[in-house]
Design a protein around this motif. Sequence first.
Motif, PDB file in Angstrom:
ATOM      1  N   MET A   1       0.844  -1.186   0.000  1.00  0.00           N
ATOM      2  CA  MET A   1       0.000   0.000   0.000  1.00  0.00           C
ATOM      3  C   MET A   1       0.878   1.234   0.000  1.00  0.00           C
ATOM      4  O   MET A   1       1.875   1.301   0.707  1.00  0.00           O
ATOM      5  N   ALA A   2       0.531   2.245  -0.805  1.00  0.00           N
ATOM      6  CA  ALA A   2       1.301   3.479  -0.872  1.00  0.00           C
ATOM      7  C   ALA A   2       0.371   4.666  -0.677  1.00  0.00           C
ATOM      8  O   ALA A   2      -0.811   4.608  -1.016  1.00  0.00           O
ATOM      9  N   THR A   3       0.926   5.747  -0.111  1.00  0.00           N
ATOM     10  CA  THR A   3       0.164   6.987   0.034  1.00  0.00           C
ATOM     11  C   THR A   3       0.743   8.019  -0.909  1.00  0.00           C
ATOM     12  O   THR A   3       1.922   7.994  -1.262  1.00  0.00           O
TER      13      THR A   3
ATOM     14  N   GLY B   1      -6.584   0.384 -13.846  1.00  0.00           N
ATOM     15  CA  GLY B   1      -5.601  -0.619 -14.217  1.00  0.00           C
ATOM     16  C   GLY B   1      -5.460  -1.658 -13.128  1.00  0.00           C
ATOM     17  O   GLY B   1      -6.423  -2.301 -12.719  1.00  0.00           O
ATOM     18  N   SER B   2      -4.245  -1.779 -12.600  1.00  0.00           N
ATOM     19  CA  SER B   2      -3.971  -2.811 -11.595  1.00  0.00           C
ATOM     20  C   SER B   2      -3.931  -2.254 -10.173  1.00  0.00           C
ATOM     21  O   SER B   2      -3.478  -2.930  -9.260  1.00  0.00           O
ATOM     22  N   VAL B   3      -4.377  -0.988 -10.009  1.00  0.00           N
ATOM     23  CA  VAL B   3      -4.368  -0.400  -8.665  1.00  0.00           C
ATOM     24  C   VAL B   3      -5.752   0.136  -8.309  1.00  0.00           C
ATOM     25  O   VAL B   3      -6.591   0.377  -9.175  1.00  0.00           O
TER      26      VAL B   3
ATOM     27  N   MET C   1      -3.070   4.243  -2.465  1.00  0.00           N
ATOM     28  CA  MET C   1      -3.126   3.341  -3.607  1.00  0.00           C
ATOM     29  C   MET C   1      -2.680   1.960  -3.163  1.00  0.00           C
ATOM     30  O   MET C   1      -1.705   1.840  -2.421  1.00  0.00           O
ATOM     31  N   ARG C   2      -3.393   0.952  -3.595  1.00  0.00           N
ATOM     32  CA  ARG C   2      -2.966  -0.415  -3.315  1.00  0.00           C
ATOM     33  C   ARG C   2      -3.214  -1.264  -4.550  1.00  0.00           C
ATOM     34  O   ARG C   2      -4.076  -0.965  -5.380  1.00  0.00           O
ATOM     35  N   SER C   3      -2.455  -2.317  -4.652  1.00  0.00           N
ATOM     36  CA  SER C   3      -2.602  -3.194  -5.810  1.00  0.00           C
ATOM     37  C   SER C   3      -3.840  -4.067  -5.646  1.00  0.00           C
ATOM     38  O   SER C   3      -4.293  -4.325  -4.524  1.00  0.00           O
ATOM     39  N   LEU C   4      -4.377  -4.506  -6.756  1.00  0.00           N
ATOM     40  CA  LEU C   4      -5.520  -5.409  -6.708  1.00  0.00           C
ATOM     41  C   LEU C   4      -5.091  -6.734  -6.090  1.00  0.00           C
ATOM     42  O   LEU C   4      -3.950  -7.173  -6.277  1.00  0.00           O
ATOM     43  N   PRO C   5      -5.971  -7.366  -5.331  1.00  0.00           N
ATOM     44  CA  PRO C   5      -5.599  -8.636  -4.697  1.00  0.00           C
ATOM     45  C   PRO C   5      -5.324  -9.724  -5.720  1.00  0.00           C
ATOM     46  O   PRO C   5      -5.937  -9.772  -6.777  1.00  0.00           O
ATOM     47  N   GLN C   6      -4.360 -10.572  -5.399  1.00  0.00           N
ATOM     48  CA  GLN C   6      -4.041 -11.696  -6.255  1.00  0.00           C
ATOM     49  C   GLN C   6      -4.999 -12.850  -5.955  1.00  0.00           C
ATOM     50  O   GLN C   6      -5.209 -13.201  -4.797  1.00  0.00           O
ATOM     51  N   HIS C   7      -5.616 -13.370  -6.995  1.00  0.00           N
ATOM     52  CA  HIS C   7      -6.537 -14.482  -6.822  1.00  0.00           C
ATOM     53  C   HIS C   7      -5.773 -15.801  -6.756  1.00  0.00           C
ATOM     54  O   HIS C   7      -4.743 -15.978  -7.376  1.00  0.00           O
ATOM     55  N   GLY C   8      -6.301 -16.679  -5.954  1.00  0.00           N
ATOM     56  CA  GLY C   8      -5.657 -17.975  -5.818  1.00  0.00           C
ATOM     57  C   GLY C   8      -5.789 -18.479  -4.401  1.00  0.00           C
ATOM     58  O   GLY C   8      -6.441 -17.876  -3.557  1.00  0.00           O
ATOM     59  N   LYS C   9      -5.151 -19.576  -4.123  1.00  0.00           N
ATOM     60  CA  LYS C   9      -5.234 -20.153  -2.795  1.00  0.00           C
ATOM     61  C   LYS C   9      -4.411 -19.349  -1.805  1.00  0.00           C
ATOM     62  O   LYS C   9      -3.292 -18.947  -2.096  1.00  0.00           O
ATOM     63  N   TYR C  10      -5.007 -19.122  -0.637  1.00  0.00           N
ATOM     64  CA  TYR C  10      -4.311 -18.374   0.403  1.00  0.00           C
ATOM     65  C   TYR C  10      -4.674 -18.963   1.754  1.00  0.00           C
ATOM     66  O   TYR C  10      -5.849 -19.118   2.080  1.00  0.00           O
ATOM     67  N   THR C  11      -3.670 -19.315   2.513  1.00  0.00           N
ATOM     68  CA  THR C  11      -3.897 -19.881   3.842  1.00  0.00           C
ATOM     69  C   THR C  11      -3.392 -18.898   4.884  1.00  0.00           C
ATOM     70  O   THR C  11      -2.188 -18.617   4.944  1.00  0.00           O
ATOM     71  N   PRO C  12      -4.288 -18.321   5.682  1.00  0.00           N
ATOM     72  CA  PRO C  12      -3.853 -17.364   6.702  1.00  0.00           C
ATOM     73  C   PRO C  12      -2.981 -18.037   7.749  1.00  0.00           C
ATOM     74  O   PRO C  12      -3.129 -19.226   8.041  1.00  0.00           O
TER      75      PRO C  12
END
Length: 213
Positions: free
Chosen positions: A1-3, A17-19, A30-41
Amino acid sequence: MATFEKGILGGFSGKVGSVVGTRWRGKNVMRSLPQHGKYTPTDRQELQRAKFKTVISFLSPITTILSAYFGSSQGDKSRANLATSYHLKNAVVSTAQGMIMDYEKVLISKGDLRGLDGASATAATGRIVNLNWLDNSGQGKATTTDVLMAVVYAPDLGLFYSNTAIATRDATTASVTLPQFMEGFEVELWASFYKDGTNYAATSTYLGPLTVV
Protein backbone atom coordinates in the motif's frame (compact mmCIF):
# COMPACT_ATOMS: atom_id res chain seq x y z
CA MET A 1 0.00 0.00 0.00
CA ALA A 2 1.30 3.48 -0.87
CA THR A 3 0.16 6.99 0.03
CA PHE A 4 0.37 10.02 -2.21
CA GLU A 5 -0.56 13.68 -2.01
CA LYS A 6 -0.84 14.54 -5.70
CA GLY A 7 -1.17 12.12 -8.55
CA ILE A 8 -1.30 13.12 -12.19
CA LEU A 9 -4.91 14.13 -11.73
CA GLY A 10 -4.89 14.42 -7.94
CA GLY A 11 -6.48 11.88 -5.61
CA PHE A 12 -8.80 9.28 -7.10
CA SER A 13 -11.22 6.63 -5.95
CA GLY A 14 -11.85 3.27 -7.57
CA LYS A 15 -9.93 0.89 -9.83
CA VAL A 16 -7.48 2.15 -12.43
CA GLY A 17 -5.60 -0.62 -14.22
CA SER A 18 -3.97 -2.81 -11.59
CA VAL A 19 -4.37 -0.40 -8.67
CA VAL A 20 -7.19 0.87 -6.48
CA GLY A 21 -7.36 4.42 -5.11
CA THR A 22 -9.21 5.43 -1.93
CA ARG A 23 -9.08 7.66 1.17
CA TRP A 24 -7.83 6.12 4.44
CA ARG A 25 -7.37 8.10 7.68
CA GLY A 26 -7.31 11.37 5.76
CA LYS A 27 -4.73 10.28 3.20
CA ASN A 28 -4.86 9.32 -0.46
CA VAL A 29 -3.98 5.64 -0.70
CA MET A 30 -3.13 3.34 -3.61
CA ARG A 31 -2.97 -0.41 -3.32
CA SER A 32 -2.60 -3.19 -5.81
CA LEU A 33 -5.52 -5.41 -6.71
CA PRO A 34 -5.60 -8.64 -4.70
CA GLN A 35 -4.04 -11.70 -6.25
CA HIS A 36 -6.54 -14.48 -6.82
CA GLY A 37 -5.66 -17.97 -5.82
CA LYS A 38 -5.23 -20.15 -2.79
CA TYR A 39 -4.31 -18.37 0.40
CA THR A 40 -3.90 -19.88 3.84
CA PRO A 41 -3.85 -17.36 6.70
CA THR A 42 -1.22 -17.79 9.37
CA ASP A 43 -2.12 -18.81 12.90
CA ARG A 44 -1.51 -15.25 14.03
CA GLN A 45 -3.85 -13.88 11.38
CA GLU A 46 -6.54 -16.39 12.34
CA LEU A 47 -6.13 -15.36 15.97
CA GLN A 48 -6.50 -11.69 15.12
CA ARG A 49 -9.58 -12.37 13.01
CA ALA A 50 -11.19 -14.30 15.85
CA LYS A 51 -10.44 -11.47 18.28
CA PHE A 52 -11.87 -8.87 15.92
CA LYS A 53 -15.01 -10.90 15.28
CA THR A 54 -15.59 -11.39 19.02
CA VAL A 55 -15.10 -7.71 19.85
CA ILE A 56 -17.25 -6.40 17.00
CA SER A 57 -20.05 -8.85 17.82
CA PHE A 58 -19.98 -7.79 21.47
CA LEU A 59 -19.80 -4.02 20.92
CA SER A 60 -22.21 -3.63 18.00
CA PRO A 61 -25.42 -3.47 20.10
CA ILE A 62 -24.02 -0.59 22.20
CA THR A 63 -22.41 1.39 19.39
CA THR A 64 -24.71 4.36 20.02
CA ILE A 65 -23.42 4.70 23.60
CA LEU A 66 -19.79 4.19 22.60
CA SER A 67 -20.13 6.74 19.78
CA ALA A 68 -21.35 9.33 22.27
CA TYR A 69 -19.20 8.71 25.34
CA PHE A 70 -15.98 6.84 24.51
CA GLY A 71 -13.17 9.38 24.58
CA SER A 72 -12.81 12.05 21.91
CA SER A 73 -12.63 11.56 18.15
CA GLN A 74 -9.07 11.65 16.84
CA GLY A 75 -8.84 12.67 13.20
CA ASP A 76 -10.48 9.94 11.13
CA LYS A 77 -10.87 7.73 14.23
CA SER A 78 -14.38 7.93 15.65
CA ARG A 79 -15.23 7.17 19.27
CA ALA A 80 -16.54 3.78 18.12
CA ASN A 81 -13.18 3.13 16.40
CA LEU A 82 -11.35 4.02 19.62
CA ALA A 83 -13.61 1.70 21.60
CA THR A 84 -12.90 -1.15 19.20
CA SER A 85 -9.14 -0.58 19.42
CA TYR A 86 -9.23 -0.47 23.22
CA HIS A 87 -11.18 -3.71 23.55
CA LEU A 88 -9.02 -5.52 20.98
CA LYS A 89 -5.92 -4.63 23.00
CA ASN A 90 -7.27 -5.01 26.51
CA ALA A 91 -10.57 -6.82 26.87
CA VAL A 92 -10.59 -9.99 24.77
CA VAL A 93 -8.79 -13.19 25.75
CA SER A 94 -8.13 -16.54 24.12
CA THR A 95 -9.35 -19.66 25.92
CA ALA A 96 -9.62 -23.34 25.07
CA GLN A 97 -13.25 -22.66 24.12
CA GLY A 98 -12.35 -19.72 21.89
CA MET A 99 -12.24 -15.94 22.27
CA ILE A 100 -14.18 -14.38 25.13
CA MET A 101 -14.56 -10.88 26.54
CA ASP A 102 -12.88 -10.00 29.83
CA TYR A 103 -15.86 -8.25 31.41
CA GLU A 104 -13.83 -6.59 34.18
CA LYS A 105 -11.87 -4.71 31.51
CA VAL A 106 -14.83 -3.79 29.30
CA LEU A 107 -15.60 -0.05 29.19
CA ILE A 108 -18.88 1.50 28.07
CA SER A 109 -17.46 5.03 28.33
CA LYS A 110 -14.06 6.63 28.70
CA GLY A 111 -13.24 10.16 29.77
CA ASP A 112 -11.94 12.61 32.35
CA LEU A 113 -15.14 13.23 34.29
CA ARG A 114 -15.09 11.87 37.86
CA GLY A 115 -16.61 8.38 37.91
CA LEU A 116 -18.45 6.38 40.56
CA ASP A 117 -16.95 6.10 44.04
CA GLY A 118 -18.04 3.47 46.55
CA ALA A 119 -20.42 1.94 44.02
CA SER A 120 -22.29 -1.35 44.47
CA ALA A 121 -25.08 -3.26 42.76
CA THR A 122 -27.44 -5.81 44.32
CA ALA A 123 -30.29 -7.84 42.89
CA ALA A 124 -33.81 -7.69 44.35
CA THR A 125 -37.00 -9.58 43.59
CA GLY A 126 -38.84 -8.41 40.51
CA ARG A 127 -35.80 -8.16 38.23
CA ILE A 128 -34.68 -5.06 40.13
CA VAL A 129 -31.06 -3.98 40.46
CA ASN A 130 -30.36 -1.54 43.27
CA LEU A 131 -27.43 0.80 42.66
CA ASN A 132 -25.62 2.77 45.37
CA TRP A 133 -22.72 5.22 45.16
CA LEU A 134 -21.17 8.18 46.96
CA ASP A 135 -21.91 11.77 46.03
CA ASN A 136 -18.47 12.97 44.94
CA SER A 137 -19.74 16.22 43.45
CA GLY A 138 -17.14 18.97 43.50
CA GLN A 139 -14.27 16.61 42.78
CA GLY A 140 -12.72 17.66 39.49
CA LYS A 141 -15.56 18.69 37.19
CA ALA A 142 -18.15 16.47 38.87
CA THR A 143 -21.46 18.19 39.64
CA THR A 144 -24.69 17.11 41.30
CA THR A 145 -26.52 17.09 37.96
CA ASP A 146 -24.22 14.61 36.18
CA VAL A 147 -26.35 11.79 34.78
CA LEU A 148 -25.94 8.12 35.69
CA MET A 149 -26.18 5.50 32.94
CA ALA A 150 -25.86 1.72 33.04
CA VAL A 151 -25.38 -1.12 30.58
CA VAL A 152 -26.34 -4.70 31.44
CA TYR A 153 -25.30 -7.76 29.43
CA ALA A 154 -26.54 -11.35 29.71
CA PRO A 155 -23.74 -13.57 28.29
CA ASP A 156 -25.90 -16.70 28.02
CA LEU A 157 -28.42 -14.77 25.94
CA GLY A 158 -25.99 -12.52 24.08
CA LEU A 159 -28.35 -9.60 24.80
CA PHE A 160 -27.96 -6.11 26.27
CA TYR A 161 -30.14 -3.73 28.25
CA SER A 162 -29.14 -0.09 28.65
CA ASN A 163 -30.52 2.94 30.45
CA THR A 164 -28.80 6.28 29.86
CA ALA A 165 -30.85 8.41 32.26
CA ILE A 166 -31.19 6.62 35.60
CA ALA A 167 -30.51 9.35 38.17
CA THR A 168 -28.24 12.29 38.94
CA ARG A 169 -24.97 12.07 40.83
CA ASP A 170 -26.37 13.55 44.04
CA ALA A 171 -29.12 10.89 44.33
CA THR A 172 -26.58 8.30 45.60
CA THR A 173 -29.09 5.48 45.05
CA ALA A 174 -31.35 4.27 42.25
CA SER A 175 -33.19 1.16 41.08
CA VAL A 176 -33.32 -0.28 37.58
CA THR A 177 -35.91 -2.85 36.48
CA LEU A 178 -34.46 -5.24 33.93
CA PRO A 179 -36.49 -6.81 31.11
CA GLN A 180 -38.28 -10.09 31.77
CA PHE A 181 -36.06 -12.07 29.42
CA MET A 182 -33.12 -11.55 31.81
CA GLU A 183 -34.86 -13.11 34.78
CA GLY A 184 -32.92 -16.06 36.20
CA PHE A 185 -29.78 -15.28 34.20
CA GLU A 186 -26.41 -14.01 35.39
CA VAL A 187 -25.66 -10.58 33.98
CA GLU A 188 -22.67 -8.25 33.80
CA LEU A 189 -23.14 -4.60 34.75
CA TRP A 190 -21.30 -1.35 34.03
CA ALA A 191 -22.23 2.19 35.08
CA SER A 192 -20.91 5.67 34.40
CA PHE A 193 -21.67 9.40 34.62
CA TYR A 194 -21.92 11.95 31.80
CA LYS A 195 -22.87 15.59 31.51
CA ASP A 196 -26.31 16.02 29.97
CA GLY A 197 -26.27 17.44 26.45
CA THR A 198 -22.56 16.78 25.96
CA ASN A 199 -20.14 13.97 25.11
CA TYR A 200 -18.19 14.57 28.31
CA ALA A 201 -18.21 11.39 30.38
CA ALA A 202 -16.37 9.39 33.01
CA THR A 203 -14.53 6.13 32.53
CA SER A 204 -17.10 3.49 33.38
CA THR A 205 -17.09 1.27 36.46
CA TYR A 206 -17.59 -2.48 36.35
CA LEU A 207 -20.06 -3.52 39.03
CA GLY A 208 -19.62 -7.24 38.63
CA PRO A 209 -21.84 -10.19 37.80
CA LEU A 210 -25.16 -10.71 39.54
CA THR A 211 -28.11 -13.04 39.04
CA VAL A 212 -31.42 -11.46 38.13
CA VAL A 213 -34.26 -12.62 40.42
